[in-house]
Design an enzyme around this catalytic site. Structure first.
Site, PDB file in Angstrom:
ATOM      1  N   LYS A  45      11.192   2.148  -2.723  1.00 17.59           N
ATOM      2  CA  LYS A  45       9.830   2.337  -2.054  1.00 17.59           C
ATOM      3  C   LYS A  45       9.290   3.551  -2.358  1.00 17.59           C
ATOM      4  O   LYS A  45      10.144   4.700  -2.334  1.00 17.59           O
ATOM      5  CB  LYS A  45      10.011   1.993  -0.757  1.00 17.59           C
ATOM      6  N   CYS A 131      -1.876   4.710  -3.622  1.00 14.33           N
ATOM      7  CA  CYS A 131      -1.584   3.834  -2.380  1.00 14.33           C
ATOM      8  C   CYS A 131      -3.095   3.510  -1.705  1.00 14.33           C
ATOM      9  O   CYS A 131      -3.716   4.775  -1.399  1.00 14.33           O
ATOM     10  CB  CYS A 131      -0.749   4.472  -1.424  1.00 14.33           C
TER      11      CYS A 131
HETATM   12  C1  SIN Z   1       1.700   0.724   1.232  1.00 15.82           C
HETATM   13  O1  SIN Z   1       2.868   1.088   1.577  1.00 15.82           O
HETATM   14  O2  SIN Z   1       0.938   0.681   1.904  1.00 15.82           O
HETATM   15  C2  SIN Z   1       1.926  -0.018   0.006  1.00 15.82           C
HETATM   16  C3  SIN Z   1       2.111   1.337  -1.081  1.00 15.82           C
HETATM   17  C4  SIN Z   1       1.098   1.148  -2.320  1.00 15.82           C
HETATM   18  O3  SIN Z   1       0.348   0.494  -2.610  1.00 15.82           O
HETATM   19  O4  SIN Z   1       1.324   2.196  -3.093  1.00 15.82           O
END
Ligand code: SIN
Length: 312
Positions: A45, A131
């Site tokens: 993540k 993001c």
């Molecule tokens: C998110 O955590 O909102 C998604 C991450 C991303 O789209 O880079």
């Protein structure tokens, strides 16, 4: 038997599939499960300087042809993922791993880059500049000046294999401008594309947005994204230096979709919505379907058709 071996820089992979950052990669237990699946590699993540709870729920919804999410970068902090990646590579020296990080502002990237540079991590680092889901923070890579400033600062300190995760682009002039910029830096790879930012999905029974954050706006993934992902991979493959590899992300629901992203120039293909919906068995299903597609087309190995899209 077809050979699914692929490579990025000096890193070798025995299968082109991996998870997309954000799916099945929040905790060490989830990352371990991806590592033990048929996937060729894994990514964490996107970690931020400090741990984040992310946006209020509901923040993900499955849709008929994909998904909408506004997770807001929930994560355990980049140090957690850096520690995991260092331990992982010590335990699995032949299995490359990607560490993903995201800033909530330009200065964050250099601070995390310095820490990763100083660490024992020798894998690939993905700097997520795309993001769409942090309220009040635009997607950085839509701003070329800010992107250049971040990359200038970052590569002053960062000498390890690095890539950036890009949002989708929609105009040939945008591809030209972004590729010109990226070609100036010692990038090992790009990851294209992040979700289609700021879509909206509505519950027909209640006329209400399906997710809570940002008034219902969120990133769209899954089959909705496939033509845009193909176009972005193809457009960047035609414009980037040959030594900058591409991870193709977006729109995969079948082995044919994986095949098409490789045909457009992807070296690895990451699974987002399909992995979220089907879980880890998606890796075995899609591997089998990719092998069947390659066999049907008479290809023995990925380099035989990578980037070999024909046009009229
Ligand atoms: C998110 O955590 O909102 C998604 C991450 C991303 O789209 O880079």
């Amino acid at each position: 038997m077809v050979n699914l071996h692929t490579s990025i820089g000096k890193f070798q992979f025995n299968n082109p599939l991996m998870n997309a950052s954000g799916v099945h990669c929040m905790t060490a237990a989830e990352l371990d499960e991806v590592a033990q699946s048929p996937a060729g590699t894994l990514v964490t993540k996107s970690g931020t300087l400090e741990a984040r709870a992310g946006n209020p729920e509901p923040r993900y919804a499955g849709l008929a042809l994909g998904s909408i999410n506004s997770m807001g970068l929930p994560n355990l902090g980049y140090q957690y993922y850096l520690d995991y990646a260092v331990a992982f590579q010590a335990a699995h020296p032949d299995q490359p791993i990607f560490l993903s990080i995201a800033g909530t502002g330009p200065a964050d990237y250099q601070q995390m880059a310095e820490a990763i540079q100083a660490s024992a991590f020798t894998g690939l680092t993905e700097f997520n500049l795309s993001c769409p889901n942090v309220p009040g923070k635009p997607q950085i890579a839509y701003d070329l000046d800010t992107t250049a400033r971040i990359l200038d600062d970052l590569f002053k300190v960062f000498k390890k294999p690095a890539g950036i995760k890009l949002p989708p682009f929609f105009d040939l002039a945008q591809f030209d401008a972004m590729a010109d910029l990226l070609n100036r830096y010692p990038l090992t790879f790009i990851n294209s594309i992040n979700s289609l930012g700021n879509g909206l999905a509505i519950d027909p029974a209640t006329d209400t947005a399906l997710i809570r954050p940002k008034g219902g706006f969120g990133g769209i993934g899954g089959a909705y994204a496939k033509p845009i992902a193909l176009a972005n991979v193809r457009a960047f493959r035609e414009r980037l230096r040959p030594d900058i590899a591409i991870i193709g992300t977006g729109g995969v629901t079948s082995g044919r979709d994986v095949y098409e992203l490789i045909l457009c120039g992807a070296s690895l293909v990451s699974l987002g919505t399909v992995l979220q919906k089907e879980g880890l068995p998606a890796f075995a299903r899609l591997t089998g379907e990719l092998e069947a597609e390659m066999t049907a087309k008479g290809y023995d190995a990925i380099p035989d058709f990578k980037g070999a899209l024909k046009t009229l």
